[in-house]
Design a protein around this motif. Structure first.
Motif, short mmCIF file in Angstrom:
data_model
loop_
_atom_site.label_atom_id
_atom_site.label_comp_id
_atom_site.label_asym_id
_atom_site.label_seq_id
_atom_site.Cartn_x
_atom_site.Cartn_y
_atom_site.Cartn_z
N ALA A 139 -13.43 31.59 3.01
CA ALA A 139 -14.68 32.35 3.08
C ALA A 139 -14.55 33.49 4.08
CB ALA A 139 -15.84 31.44 3.47
N TYR A 140 -13.90 33.24 5.20
CA TYR A 140 -13.71 34.33 6.17
C TYR A 140 -12.84 35.43 5.58
CZ TYR A 140 -11.85 37.09 9.92
OH TYR A 140 -11.46 38.17 10.69
N ARG A 141 -11.76 35.03 4.92
CA ARG A 141 -10.86 36.03 4.35
C ARG A 141 -11.55 36.86 3.28
NH1 ARG A 141 -5.11 32.70 3.77
NH2 ARG A 141 -4.86 32.25 6.00
N ARG A 142 -12.35 36.23 2.45
CA ARG A 142 -13.09 36.97 1.43
C ARG A 142 -14.06 37.96 2.07
NH1 ARG A 142 -13.82 31.93 -0.93
NH2 ARG A 142 -16.02 31.93 -0.31
N ALA A 143 -14.83 37.47 3.03
CA ALA A 143 -15.82 38.31 3.69
C ALA A 143 -15.16 39.49 4.39
CB ALA A 143 -16.63 37.48 4.68
N ASN A 144 -14.07 39.23 5.08
CA ASN A 144 -13.38 40.28 5.81
C ASN A 144 -12.84 41.34 4.86
OD1 ASN A 144 -12.56 41.15 8.47
ND2 ASN A 144 -10.46 40.71 7.86
N ALA A 145 -12.30 40.89 3.73
CA ALA A 145 -11.77 41.84 2.74
C ALA A 145 -12.88 42.70 2.16
CB ALA A 145 -11.04 41.08 1.64
N MET A 146 -14.04 42.11 1.90
CA MET A 146 -15.16 42.87 1.36
C MET A 146 -15.62 43.95 2.34
SD MET A 146 -17.55 39.89 -0.27
CE MET A 146 -16.90 38.72 -1.46
N ASP A 147 -15.73 43.58 3.61
CA ASP A 147 -16.19 44.56 4.59
C ASP A 147 -15.14 45.62 4.86
OD1 ASP A 147 -18.85 43.86 5.18
OD2 ASP A 147 -18.17 42.13 6.32
N ASP A 148 -13.88 45.24 4.84
CA ASP A 148 -12.82 46.24 5.01
C ASP A 148 -12.85 47.26 3.85
OD1 ASP A 148 -11.97 45.09 7.36
OD2 ASP A 148 -10.20 44.13 6.49
N GLU A 149 -13.07 46.74 2.65
CA GLU A 149 -13.15 47.64 1.48
C GLU A 149 -14.36 48.56 1.59
OE1 GLU A 149 -13.29 47.45 -3.42
OE2 GLU A 149 -13.14 45.60 -2.24
N ALA A 150 -15.47 48.03 2.09
CA ALA A 150 -16.69 48.84 2.21
C ALA A 150 -16.55 49.96 3.23
CB ALA A 150 -17.87 47.95 2.58
N MET A 151 -15.57 49.86 4.11
CA MET A 151 -15.34 50.89 5.12
C MET A 151 -14.56 52.08 4.55
SD MET A 151 -14.45 48.60 8.48
CE MET A 151 -14.06 50.05 9.47
N GLN A 152 -13.95 51.91 3.40
CA GLN A 152 -13.09 52.97 2.85
C GLN A 152 -13.89 54.03 2.10
OE1 GLN A 152 -10.08 50.94 0.56
NE2 GLN A 152 -9.43 49.70 2.30
#
Length: 203
Positions: free
Chosen positions: A190-203
C-alpha cells in the motif's frame, strides 16, 4: 471512480499520508489535486476545510481533516481491514497516534525553525524537549515489530510517515531503530502504491 470517498491532496504535502492510509483500506476513492495559493484557497475548498490546507477526505456526507484524524477515521470506517485494534485494546494505539500528531510534530517543527525552548519554557510546551521526544519514540519503535506490538495499524501509517520524512530530510536523529522501523513499514504494498501515485502526480 465513485464520489463516495474523495481525497483532496497535493503530492508535495502531508496528503501522502492520507493516500497511504486510503491504499491500506483498499477502498475505491477519487483524488482531487489542489494547488497551493489557488484552488486550496478557493471558496469551494474552503467550504470543505476552512484552513485551506490539505489533506482532507470526504466520505459520503462526512468530512475529515488532519492526518491523524483521517487515519483513525478510515481505520474505523473500514473495520474489515483490521487497521485498528479492538476497542478494548486501543490504549497504545491512541497514545502513539496522537503522540506523533502532538509532541513529535511540534518538537520537530520547533527545532527546524530554531525555536527549541529553554529550561524555563520546557514546562510550558507539551513536548518538553526534542531529545525527550526522540528518545521516547525510539523506545516505542523498538518495543515490538510495530508501534503497538506485532500488528500493523493505522498508527504505523502516521508514525511511519513522520519517521520516513524525518530520515529523508534530516529532521529527526538518524538512529538505527528508526531506520529499521521505517524499512518494515515502507515495504508494504500500500505504501509503494501510494508513493508511486504521488510521484507520478508531481510530473
Amino acid at each position: 471512480m465513485p464520489d463516495t470517498l474523495v481525497l483532496y491532496t497535493n503530492p508535495m504535502s502531508r496528503g501522502r499520508i492520507a493516500r497511504w492510509m486510503l491504499e491500506e483500506t483498499g477502498a475505491p476513492y477519487r483524488t482531487e489535486i489542489l494547488e497551493y495559493g489557488t484552488s486550496m484557497k478557493a471558496p469551494e475548498y474552503l467550504a470543505i476545510n476552512p484552513m485551506g490546507k490539505v489533506p482532507a477526505i470526504r466520505h459520503g456526507d462526512q468530512v475529515v481533516t488532519e492526518c491523524a484524524a483521517i487515519c483513525a477515521y478510515l481505520a474505523d470506517a473500514f473495520p474489515e481491514v483490521g487497521l485498528a485494534p479492538p476497542p478494548d485494546e486501543r490504549s497504545a494505539y491512541y497514545r502513539w497516534l496522537f503522540f506523533a500528531a502532538g509532541p513529535l510534530e511540534a518538537a520537530i517543527t520547533d527545532r527546524d525553525l530554531g525555536l527549541e525552548p529553554d529550561a524555563e519554557q520546557q514546562g510550558r510546551v507539551g513536548y518538553g524537549t526534542y531529545a525527550a521526544v526522540i528518545d521516547t519514540l525510539e523506545r516505542a519503535v523498538t518495543a515490538g515489530g510495530y508501534i503497538v506490538g506485532e500488528r500493523f495499524t493505522a498508527a504505523d501509517v502516521y508514525v511511519g510517515a513522520h519517521i520516513g520524512w524525518g530520515l529523508q530530510f534530516g529532521t529527526i536523529d538518524d538512529r538505527q531503530a528508526f531506520r529499521d522501523y521505517w524499512a518494515r513499514v515502507s515495504e508494504r504494498e500500500a505504501y509503494r502504491r501510494a508513493n508511486a501515485m504521488d510521484d507520478e502526480a508531481m510530473q
